[in-house]
Design a protein around this motif. Structure first.
Motif, PDB file in Angstrom:
ATOM      1  N   GLU A  51       0.824  -1.204   0.000  1.00  0.00           N
ATOM      2  CA  GLU A  51       0.000   0.000   0.000  1.00  0.00           C
ATOM      3  C   GLU A  51       0.863   1.262   0.000  1.00  0.00           C
ATOM      4  O   GLU A  51       0.588   2.224  -0.725  1.00  0.00           O
ATOM      5  CB  GLU A  51      -0.943  -0.007   1.204  1.00  0.00           C
ATOM      6  N   ALA A  52       1.908   1.257   0.827  1.00  0.00           N
ATOM      7  CA  ALA A  52       2.834   2.395   0.844  1.00  0.00           C
ATOM      8  C   ALA A  52       3.527   2.534  -0.504  1.00  0.00           C
ATOM      9  O   ALA A  52       3.728   3.650  -1.007  1.00  0.00           O
ATOM     10  CB  ALA A  52       3.858   2.224   1.962  1.00  0.00           C
ATOM     11  N   MET A  53       3.894   1.404  -1.098  1.00  0.00           N
ATOM     12  CA  MET A  53       4.554   1.442  -2.398  1.00  0.00           C
ATOM     13  C   MET A  53       3.629   2.015  -3.469  1.00  0.00           C
ATOM     14  O   MET A  53       4.066   2.793  -4.333  1.00  0.00           O
ATOM     15  CB  MET A  53       5.029   0.047  -2.800  1.00  0.00           C
ATOM     16  N   ALA A  54       2.345   1.662  -3.403  1.00  0.00           N
ATOM     17  CA  ALA A  54       1.389   2.182  -4.380  1.00  0.00           C
ATOM     18  C   ALA A  54       1.251   3.698  -4.263  1.00  0.00           C
ATOM     19  O   ALA A  54       1.145   4.401  -5.274  1.00  0.00           O
ATOM     20  CB  ALA A  54       0.039   1.503  -4.192  1.00  0.00           C
ATOM     21  N   VAL A  55       1.249   4.199  -3.034  1.00  0.00           N
ATOM     22  CA  VAL A  55       1.170   5.652  -2.828  1.00  0.00           C
ATOM     23  C   VAL A  55       2.394   6.331  -3.426  1.00  0.00           C
ATOM     24  O   VAL A  55       2.284   7.332  -4.155  1.00  0.00           O
ATOM     25  CB  VAL A  55       1.037   5.973  -1.329  1.00  0.00           C
ATOM     26  N   TYR A  56       3.558   5.801  -3.139  1.00  0.00           N
ATOM     27  CA  TYR A  56       4.796   6.374  -3.663  1.00  0.00           C
ATOM     28  C   TYR A  56       4.837   6.337  -5.192  1.00  0.00           C
ATOM     29  O   TYR A  56       5.185   7.331  -5.847  1.00  0.00           O
ATOM     30  CB  TYR A  56       5.997   5.629  -3.080  1.00  0.00           C
ATOM     31  N   GLN A  57       4.485   5.193  -5.778  1.00  0.00           N
ATOM     32  CA  GLN A  57       4.538   5.061  -7.221  1.00  0.00           C
ATOM     33  C   GLN A  57       3.589   6.040  -7.907  1.00  0.00           C
ATOM     34  O   GLN A  57       3.935   6.668  -8.920  1.00  0.00           O
ATOM     35  CB  GLN A  57       4.202   3.625  -7.640  1.00  0.00           C
ATOM     36  N   ALA A  58       2.382   6.169  -7.369  1.00  0.00           N
ATOM     37  CA  ALA A  58       1.432   7.099  -7.962  1.00  0.00           C
ATOM     38  C   ALA A  58       1.934   8.535  -7.853  1.00  0.00           C
ATOM     39  O   ALA A  58       1.777   9.338  -8.780  1.00  0.00           O
ATOM     40  CB  ALA A  58       0.073   6.957  -7.284  1.00  0.00           C
ATOM     41  N   ALA A  59       2.552   8.860  -6.721  1.00  0.00           N
ATOM     42  CA  ALA A  59       3.045  10.220  -6.524  1.00  0.00           C
ATOM     43  C   ALA A  59       4.190  10.544  -7.479  1.00  0.00           C
ATOM     44  O   ALA A  59       4.230  11.633  -8.076  1.00  0.00           O
ATOM     45  CB  ALA A  59       3.512  10.409  -5.081  1.00  0.00           C
ATOM     46  N   GLN A  60       5.122   9.606  -7.656  1.00  0.00           N
ATOM     47  CA  GLN A  60       6.288   9.917  -8.480  1.00  0.00           C
ATOM     48  C   GLN A  60       5.923  10.009  -9.958  1.00  0.00           C
ATOM     49  O   GLN A  60       6.682  10.565 -10.763  1.00  0.00           O
ATOM     50  CB  GLN A  60       7.404   8.909  -8.262  1.00  0.00           C
ATOM     51  N   ASN A  61       4.768   9.487 -10.340  1.00  0.00           N
ATOM     52  CA  ASN A  61       4.313   9.573 -11.720  1.00  0.00           C
ATOM     53  C   ASN A  61       3.238  10.634 -11.925  1.00  0.00           C
ATOM     54  O   ASN A  61       2.569  10.657 -12.958  1.00  0.00           O
ATOM     55  CB  ASN A  61       3.797   8.203 -12.171  1.00  0.00           C
ATOM     56  N   THR A  62       3.094  11.528 -10.960  1.00  0.00           N
ATOM     57  CA  THR A  62       2.139  12.621 -11.038  1.00  0.00           C
ATOM     58  C   THR A  62       2.846  13.903 -11.491  1.00  0.00           C
ATOM     59  O   THR A  62       3.950  14.210 -11.019  1.00  0.00           O
ATOM     60  CB  THR A  62       1.484  12.874  -9.665  1.00  0.00           C
ATOM     61  N   ASN A  63       2.207  14.629 -12.389  1.00  0.00           N
ATOM     62  CA  ASN A  63       2.754  15.898 -12.846  1.00  0.00           C
ATOM     63  C   ASN A  63       2.821  16.875 -11.681  1.00  0.00           C
ATOM     64  O   ASN A  63       1.823  17.071 -10.977  1.00  0.00           O
ATOM     65  CB  ASN A  63       1.880  16.464 -13.975  1.00  0.00           C
ATOM     66  N   ALA A  64       3.951  17.512 -11.476  1.00  0.00           N
ATOM     67  CA  ALA A  64       4.133  18.396 -10.323  1.00  0.00           C
ATOM     68  C   ALA A  64       3.572  19.797 -10.529  1.00  0.00           C
ATOM     69  O   ALA A  64       3.487  20.563  -9.578  1.00  0.00           O
ATOM     70  CB  ALA A  64       5.625  18.500  -9.965  1.00  0.00           C
ATOM     71  N   THR A  65       3.183  20.147 -11.737  1.00  0.00           N
ATOM     72  CA  THR A  65       2.716  21.517 -11.982  1.00  0.00           C
ATOM     73  C   THR A  65       1.200  21.593 -12.057  1.00  0.00           C
ATOM     74  O   THR A  65       0.517  20.576 -12.114  1.00  0.00           O
ATOM     75  CB  THR A  65       3.293  22.048 -13.301  1.00  0.00           C
TER      76      THR A  65
END
Length: 354
Positions: A340-354
């Protein structure tokens, strides 16, 4: 029911989402909820982000109160984190070992849990809560988090800049982005915070993510969040401060270093504080790990590192400061970093920051 009180939220290599173990996204959690994270917008425009930056004056940061967390529930022990394949962002350079499954010993252990917890913690050498003076990357990557709750109060947590594909991810605790069913606003991360100084600037959140379990039930076993922050003056977060590695499904009961900015007495949130020791399993009401530590409110969301190098200040983020029991104020607990923690991290790192 025991009441839980708040604690509190050349660098590691960036790793793309391709390194996620096959099938991890389809795994089911012990609670029956899909492990994929919940996400929402924190700010939608550059003008909104400017307003947030202007909001956090020196006076408001100094006046922010450490956030309290809700009390644990008996149900928090029945469903644990999904087990998966060990994985870390350092890729081939990391030494990965297969984790040993951990299971509950049953409800009869609750009656003697407080004594058992203290005995386990006392057996290992540790630093229970000291100012960090050794420098290194941890001074740049760890920071204070400030936000406004739904009730309108300004509060603080801690967080960590981690290596990521978008170079813009801060890991923290779930209750540092959402509590009592309501998301926080005016969310910022100040890395390297030092007695009011902001040596690396103030970074405004654009997107927030947490686990399904925290979002739906505020299950303390899944008190995990990731926040994507906007670039500052044309540069990304980890381009400026660097990033720590992240590890998932690692062995329990290992040596840990915990960091944070405790702001409740006897601390005042002005300095980076650390604890270290061998983690132990919570035998009271959760499946979290414990560590002897006297950090207080405001340290929530601060990093727990495995494989921490005291010379370089680098390690693998493997949990975050989450809660304390009122009967054991010298022990801190943090969630297991599983699928579950890994899924949160993976989704965040593939999210556009702007």
């Amino acid at each position: 029911m025991h009441r839980r009180v708040a604690l509190l939220s050349a660098v590691a290599l960036t790793v793309a989402g391709a390194l996620v173990p096959a099938g991890a996204a389809q795994a089911r959690s012990g609670t029956g909820l899909d492990p994929r994270p919940v996400r929402w917008s924190a700010t939608d425009s550059s003008s909104e982000r400017r307003n947030v930056l202007q909001y956090w004056t020196q006076q408001r940061t100094l006046a922010a109160r450490p956030l309290d967390t809700p009390a644990p529930r008996r149900g928090d022990r029945s469903g644990g984190p999904t087990q998966g394949t060990p994985w870390a962002t350092r890729g081939a350079s990391a030494t990965i070992t297969q984790r040993t499954p951990w299971t509950s010993g049953g409800t009869s252990r609750v009656q003697t849990a407080s004594a058992s917890t203290a005995q386990q913690g006392a057996r290992v050498p540790n630093s229970p809560g000291l100012r960090w003076t050794d420098g290194g990357a941890v001074v740049r990557t760890t920071g204070r988090v400030f936000f406004t709750t739904a009730e309108g109060g300004n509060a603080s947590c801690s967080g960590t800049a981690v290596t990521s594909a978008n170079e813009s991810v801060v890991m923290t605790a779930g209750h540092c982005v959402k509590i009592d069913g309501a998301a926080h606003r005016n969310w910022v991360f100040i890395p390297g915070f030092d007695n009011g100084r902001r040596p690396f600037g103030t970074w405004v959140a654009t997107r927030m993510l947490t686990t399904q379990q925290w979002n739906a039930n505020e299950d303390i076993n899944f008190d995990i969040a990731a926040v994507v922050v906007a670039p500052l003056q044309g540069r990304t977060l980890t381009d400026v401060v660097g990033g720590q590695g992240v590890a998932f499904n690692q062995p329990r009961q290992r040596q840990m270093f915990s960091f944070g900015y405790p702001a409740a007495p006897p601390f005042d949130g002005s300095r980076l504080i650390y604890c270290s020791g061998r983690a132990f399993n919570d035998t009271v009401m959760t499946r979290d790990q414990g560590l002897r530590c006297n950090m207080t409110g405001g340290a929530s969301g601060g990093p727990w590192f495995q494989g921490f190098n005291e010379s370089t200040g680098l390690g693998w983020l493997n949990s975050v400061n989450s809660f304390k029991y009122d009967f054991a104020p010298d022990f801190m607990f943090g969630p297991f970093f599983g699928n579950e923690a890994m899924a949160v991290y993976q989704a965040a790192q593939n999210t556009n920051a702007t």
